[in-house]
Design a protein around this motif. Structure first.
Motif, PDB file in Angstrom:
ATOM      1  N   LYS A  78       0.893  -1.190   0.019  1.00 52.40           N
ATOM      2  CA  LYS A  78      -0.200  -0.131   0.134  1.00 52.40           C
ATOM      3  C   LYS A  78       0.709   1.312  -0.036  1.00 52.40           C
ATOM      4  CE  LYS A  78      -4.159  -1.936   2.189  1.00 52.40           C
ATOM      5  NZ  LYS A  78      -4.769  -1.963   3.382  1.00 52.40           N
ATOM      6  N   LYS A  79       1.978   1.255   0.874  1.00 54.23           N
ATOM      7  CA  LYS A  79       2.841   2.416   0.742  1.00 54.23           C
ATOM      8  C   LYS A  79       3.506   2.578  -0.494  1.00 54.23           C
ATOM      9  CE  LYS A  79       3.789   2.383   5.788  1.00 54.23           C
ATOM     10  NZ  LYS A  79       4.777   2.405   6.832  1.00 54.23           N
ATOM     11  N   GLU A  80       3.953   1.437  -1.149  1.00 50.89           N
ATOM     12  CA  GLU A  80       4.627   1.329  -2.447  1.00 50.89           C
ATOM     13  C   GLU A  80       3.420   2.159  -3.596  1.00 50.89           C
ATOM     14  OE1 GLU A  80       6.308  -1.278  -6.273  1.00 50.89           O
ATOM     15  OE2 GLU A  80       5.448  -1.933  -4.245  1.00 50.89           O
ATOM     16  N   GLU A  81       2.319   1.605  -3.382  1.00 54.66           N
ATOM     17  CA  GLU A  81       1.352   2.120  -4.486  1.00 54.66           C
ATOM     18  C   GLU A  81       1.210   3.447  -4.333  1.00 54.66           C
ATOM     19  OE1 GLU A  81      -2.044  -0.367  -4.234  1.00 54.66           O
ATOM     20  OE2 GLU A  81      -0.850  -2.120  -4.966  1.00 54.66           O
ATOM     21  N   SER A  82       1.059   3.886  -2.896  1.00 51.37           N
ATOM     22  CA  SER A  82       0.819   5.530  -2.803  1.00 51.37           C
ATOM     23  C   SER A  82       2.104   6.222  -3.123  1.00 51.37           C
ATOM     24  CB  SER A  82       0.550   5.842  -1.187  1.00 51.37           C
ATOM     25  OG  SER A  82       1.694   5.665  -0.551  1.00 51.37           O
ATOM     26  N   ILE A  83       3.144   5.879  -3.043  1.00 52.57           N
ATOM     27  CA  ILE A  83       4.310   6.440  -3.279  1.00 52.57           C
ATOM     28  C   ILE A  83       4.537   6.505  -5.038  1.00 52.57           C
ATOM     29  CG2 ILE A  83       7.000   6.265  -3.581  1.00 52.57           C
ATOM     30  CD1 ILE A  83       6.925   5.130  -0.798  1.00 52.57           C
ATOM     31  N   LEU A  84       3.929   5.522  -5.508  1.00 51.91           N
ATOM     32  CA  LEU A  84       4.021   5.321  -6.943  1.00 51.91           C
ATOM     33  C   LEU A  84       3.036   6.537  -7.555  1.00 51.91           C
ATOM     34  CD1 LEU A  84       4.732   1.690  -7.784  1.00 51.91           C
ATOM     35  CD2 LEU A  84       6.194   3.682  -7.976  1.00 51.91           C
ATOM     36  N   SER A  85       1.860   6.593  -6.861  1.00 50.98           N
ATOM     37  CA  SER A  85       0.815   7.115  -7.406  1.00 50.98           C
ATOM     38  C   SER A  85       1.296   8.912  -7.115  1.00 50.98           C
ATOM     39  CB  SER A  85      -0.541   7.062  -6.825  1.00 50.98           C
ATOM     40  OG  SER A  85      -0.458   7.530  -5.307  1.00 50.98           O
ATOM     41  N   VAL A  94      12.826  -0.787  -5.992  1.00 46.36           N
ATOM     42  CA  VAL A  94      11.417  -1.046  -6.767  1.00 46.36           C
ATOM     43  C   VAL A  94      11.418  -2.273  -7.467  1.00 46.36           C
ATOM     44  CG1 VAL A  94      10.128  -0.144  -8.529  1.00 46.36           C
ATOM     45  CG2 VAL A  94      11.049   1.483  -6.612  1.00 46.36           C
ATOM     46  N   GLN A  95      12.519  -2.889  -8.093  1.00 45.55           N
ATOM     47  CA  GLN A  95      12.629  -4.204  -8.685  1.00 45.55           C
ATOM     48  C   GLN A  95      12.268  -5.457  -7.871  1.00 45.55           C
ATOM     49  OE1 GLN A  95      16.390  -3.899 -10.679  1.00 45.55           O
ATOM     50  NE2 GLN A  95      15.469  -2.860 -12.664  1.00 45.55           N
ATOM     51  N   THR A  96      13.019  -5.218  -6.514  1.00 45.62           N
ATOM     52  CA  THR A  96      12.743  -6.212  -5.616  1.00 45.62           C
ATOM     53  C   THR A  96      11.437  -6.262  -5.219  1.00 45.62           C
ATOM     54  OG1 THR A  96      15.084  -5.868  -4.718  1.00 45.62           O
ATOM     55  CG2 THR A  96      13.624  -6.934  -3.340  1.00 45.62           C
ATOM     56  N   LEU A  97      10.701  -4.917  -4.710  1.00 45.18           N
ATOM     57  CA  LEU A  97       9.345  -5.177  -4.638  1.00 45.18           C
ATOM     58  C   LEU A  97       8.341  -5.673  -5.629  1.00 45.18           C
ATOM     59  CD1 LEU A  97       8.782  -1.707  -2.604  1.00 45.18           C
ATOM     60  CD2 LEU A  97       8.708  -3.802  -1.744  1.00 45.18           C
ATOM     61  N   HIS A  98       8.648  -5.469  -6.966  1.00 43.22           N
ATOM     62  CA  HIS A  98       7.955  -5.994  -8.114  1.00 43.22           C
ATOM     63  C   HIS A  98       8.114  -7.417  -8.103  1.00 43.22           C
ATOM     64  CE1 HIS A  98       6.478  -2.289  -9.541  1.00 43.22           C
ATOM     65  NE2 HIS A  98       7.462  -1.869  -9.923  1.00 43.22           N
ATOM     66  N   SER A  99       9.301  -7.892  -7.781  1.00 42.43           N
ATOM     67  CA  SER A  99       9.664  -9.387  -7.648  1.00 42.43           C
ATOM     68  C   SER A  99       8.758  -9.834  -6.766  1.00 42.43           C
ATOM     69  CB  SER A  99      11.255  -9.624  -7.613  1.00 42.43           C
ATOM     70  OG  SER A  99      11.900  -9.365  -8.642  1.00 42.43           O
ATOM     71  N   LEU A 100       8.915  -9.472  -5.592  1.00 42.13           N
ATOM     72  CA  LEU A 100       8.026 -10.049  -4.300  1.00 42.13           C
ATOM     73  C   LEU A 100       6.484 -10.019  -4.705  1.00 42.13           C
ATOM     74  CD1 LEU A 100       9.768  -8.488  -1.321  1.00 42.13           C
ATOM     75  CD2 LEU A 100       9.589 -10.737  -1.946  1.00 42.13           C
ATOM     76  N   ARG A 101       6.033  -9.177  -5.409  1.00 44.10           N
ATOM     77  CA  ARG A 101       4.668  -8.683  -5.632  1.00 44.10           C
ATOM     78  C   ARG A 101       4.615 -10.023  -6.559  1.00 44.10           C
ATOM     79  NH1 ARG A 101       3.054  -3.434  -7.910  1.00 44.10           N
ATOM     80  NH2 ARG A 101       3.072  -2.889  -5.755  1.00 44.10           N
ATOM     81  N   SER A 102       5.281 -10.194  -7.713  1.00 42.65           N
ATOM     82  CA  SER A 102       4.623 -11.440  -8.641  1.00 42.65           C
ATOM     83  C   SER A 102       4.763 -12.479  -8.183  1.00 42.65           C
ATOM     84  CB  SER A 102       5.703 -11.091  -9.866  1.00 42.65           C
ATOM     85  OG  SER A 102       7.180 -11.553  -9.570  1.00 42.65           O
ATOM     86  N   ILE A 103       5.891 -12.932  -7.004  1.00 41.24           N
ATOM     87  CA  ILE A 103       5.863 -14.244  -6.501  1.00 41.24           C
ATOM     88  C   ILE A 103       4.466 -14.372  -5.654  1.00 41.24           C
ATOM     89  CG2 ILE A 103       7.187 -15.259  -4.579  1.00 41.24           C
ATOM     90  CD1 ILE A 103       9.826 -14.042  -5.756  1.00 41.24           C
ATOM     91  N   SER A 104       3.988 -13.182  -4.934  1.00 37.79           N
ATOM     92  CA  SER A 104       3.021 -13.381  -4.046  1.00 37.79           C
ATOM     93  C   SER A 104       1.678 -13.590  -5.123  1.00 37.79           C
ATOM     94  CB  SER A 104       2.784 -12.241  -3.056  1.00 37.79           C
ATOM     95  OG  SER A 104       2.609 -11.263  -3.756  1.00 37.79           O
ATOM     96  N   LYS A 105       1.719 -12.967  -6.126  1.00 37.85           N
ATOM     97  CA  LYS A 105       0.532 -13.218  -6.733  1.00 37.85           C
ATOM     98  C   LYS A 105       0.510 -14.736  -7.384  1.00 37.85           C
ATOM     99  CE  LYS A 105      -0.234  -8.539  -8.484  1.00 37.85           C
ATOM    100  NZ  LYS A 105      -0.075  -7.895  -9.770  1.00 37.85           N
ATOM    101  N   GLY A 106       1.849 -15.153  -7.747  1.00 34.62           N
ATOM    102  CA  GLY A 106       1.932 -16.558  -8.195  1.00 34.62           C
ATOM    103  C   GLY A 106       1.434 -17.477  -7.339  1.00 34.62           C
TER     104      GLY A 106
END
Length: 172
Positions: free
Chosen positions: A54-61, A155-167
């Protein structure tokens, strides 16, 4: 928990079972308690991960919003109206220049967009704008480049974690 803490001989006598059967029952109960504790810790970890998302999404927005809004530095560069005349030679805002000059570690105080501008800026123009020598300006640009690289890695690490968690969500 109470059944696990009772001595196996006493529990065997009370339940009128063999001590081996009671020991197997206590082992099973301990495994259930251990699994529940692991599940509780997993839930806590997942909650922390979701908060980070959520924090990452708010920062990105916020970054996306700032990129869509015209910045003050664009006005200075476009019109060439600068009180000192130096700002017209750089793509950096007054505020960014003040931060660069006034902070001991300015690369930690700037947002990623400003870091990119500093890295891309001509070293001589940057040195002139800050009234520094060229070596100090180069060192600043290197520090900004390193900070930018570190942020990109995060950011790349967070995206990797996100894709792993989605999987993992799709697994039974």
């Amino acid at each position: 928990k109470v059944l696990i803490d009772v001595p196996p001989s006493d529990l065997a006598e009370e339940l009128e079972q063999s001590q081996n059967q009671v020991q197997a029952l206590q082992d099973t109960l301990q495994q259930v308690l251990d699994r529940r504790e692991e599940e509780r810790q997993s839930r806590q970890l997942l909650e922390l991960y979701l908060q980070a998302l959520k924090k990452e999404e708010s920062i990105l927005s916020k970054v996306a919003e700032s990129q869509t809004q015209p910045g003050k530095e664009m006005d200075v560069v476009d019109t060439g109206t600068s009180s000192t005349g130096i700002l017209a030679k750089t793509a950096l805002s007054d505020q960014t220049l003040v931060t660069l000059k006034g902070k001991p570690a300015p690369e930690l105080c700037l947002d990623s967009q400003d870091l990119e501008l500093v890295v891309k800026e001509d070293t001589e123009a940057l040195a002139l704008a800050l009234s520094w020598d060229k070596q100090k300006a180069e060192a600043l640009q290197q520090a900004c480049d390193q900070e930018l690289s570190k942020r990109l890695q995060q950011v790349q690490t967070l995206h990797s974690l996100r894709s792993i968690s989605k999987g993992k969500k799709t697994l039974p």
